[in-house]
Design a protein around this motif. Sequence first.
Motif, PDB file in Angstrom:
ATOM      1  N   UNK A   6      52.776  11.990  -9.002  1.00 20.67           N
ATOM      2  CA  UNK A   6      52.041  10.760  -8.705  1.00 20.67           C
ATOM      3  C   UNK A   6      52.509   9.600  -9.581  1.00 20.67           C
ATOM      4  N   UNK A   7      52.951   9.907 -10.774  1.00 19.78           N
ATOM      5  CA  UNK A   7      53.403   8.859 -11.690  1.00 19.78           C
ATOM      6  C   UNK A   7      54.642   8.140 -11.156  1.00 19.78           C
ATOM      7  N   UNK A   8      55.396   8.800 -10.275  1.00 13.44           N
ATOM      8  CA  UNK A   8      56.630   8.200  -9.783  1.00 13.44           C
ATOM      9  C   UNK A   8      56.577   7.814  -8.314  1.00 13.44           C
ATOM     10  N   UNK A   9      55.544   8.213  -7.628  1.00 13.56           N
ATOM     11  CA  UNK A   9      55.395   7.811  -6.236  1.00 13.56           C
ATOM     12  C   UNK A   9      54.991   6.354  -6.170  1.00 13.56           C
TER      13      UNK A   9
ATOM     14  N   UNK B 264      48.422  24.254 -13.746  1.00 14.97           N
ATOM     15  CA  UNK B 264      49.839  23.969 -13.485  1.00 14.97           C
ATOM     16  C   UNK B 264      49.994  23.045 -12.286  1.00 14.97           C
ATOM     17  N   UNK B 265      49.293  23.329 -11.206  1.00 11.10           N
ATOM     18  CA  UNK B 265      49.407  22.509 -10.004  1.00 11.10           C
ATOM     19  C   UNK B 265      48.877  21.096 -10.229  1.00 11.10           C
ATOM     20  N   UNK B 266      47.846  20.956 -11.042  1.00  9.05           N
ATOM     21  CA  UNK B 266      47.333  19.625 -11.378  1.00  9.05           C
ATOM     22  C   UNK B 266      48.369  18.836 -12.181  1.00  9.05           C
ATOM     23  N   UNK B 267      49.039  19.497 -13.105  1.00 11.62           N
ATOM     24  CA  UNK B 267      50.093  18.839 -13.891  1.00 11.62           C
ATOM     25  C   UNK B 267      51.244  18.384 -12.999  1.00 11.62           C
ATOM     26  N   UNK B 268      51.614  19.210 -12.041  1.00 12.33           N
ATOM     27  CA  UNK B 268      52.683  18.840 -11.121  1.00 12.33           C
ATOM     28  C   UNK B 268      52.272  17.623 -10.298  1.00 12.33           C
ATOM     29  N   UNK B 269      51.044  17.628  -9.795  1.00 17.75           N
ATOM     30  CA  UNK B 269      50.556  16.481  -9.017  1.00 17.75           C
ATOM     31  C   UNK B 269      50.561  15.203  -9.858  1.00 17.75           C
TER      32      UNK B 269
END
Length: 103
Positions: A81-84, A72-77
């Motif tokens: 990251x895709x929008x940073x 879950x935490x990897x998916x959130x990252x």
Amino acid sequence: MDRFDTMRLFVRVLERRSFTAAAADLGLPRSTATEAIRRLEEHLGARLLERTTRQVNATQDGEAYYRRCLSILAEIEDAEAAFRNAEPFGLLRIDASTLLTRT
């Protein structure tokens, strides 16, 4: 502390095998970390950690929850990251009348 922060804390406690080290890594008081994990275990209705005076280990339920938290935490990252610092790219087409495009 929201659920994702609690998941991060839980993962860090297991990785460091210590509430004190995990709390220090995350800039939290040890008592806050201990209470957050206690509330998490209460919320889930399962004991996640075996605590001794020397280290912390995962129970069977804790190991399963740990693996899910990592995912879950990897998916959130990945999502964040895709929008940073995203830069626009691609072809931009504009449909405008000739009156607006003449200089």
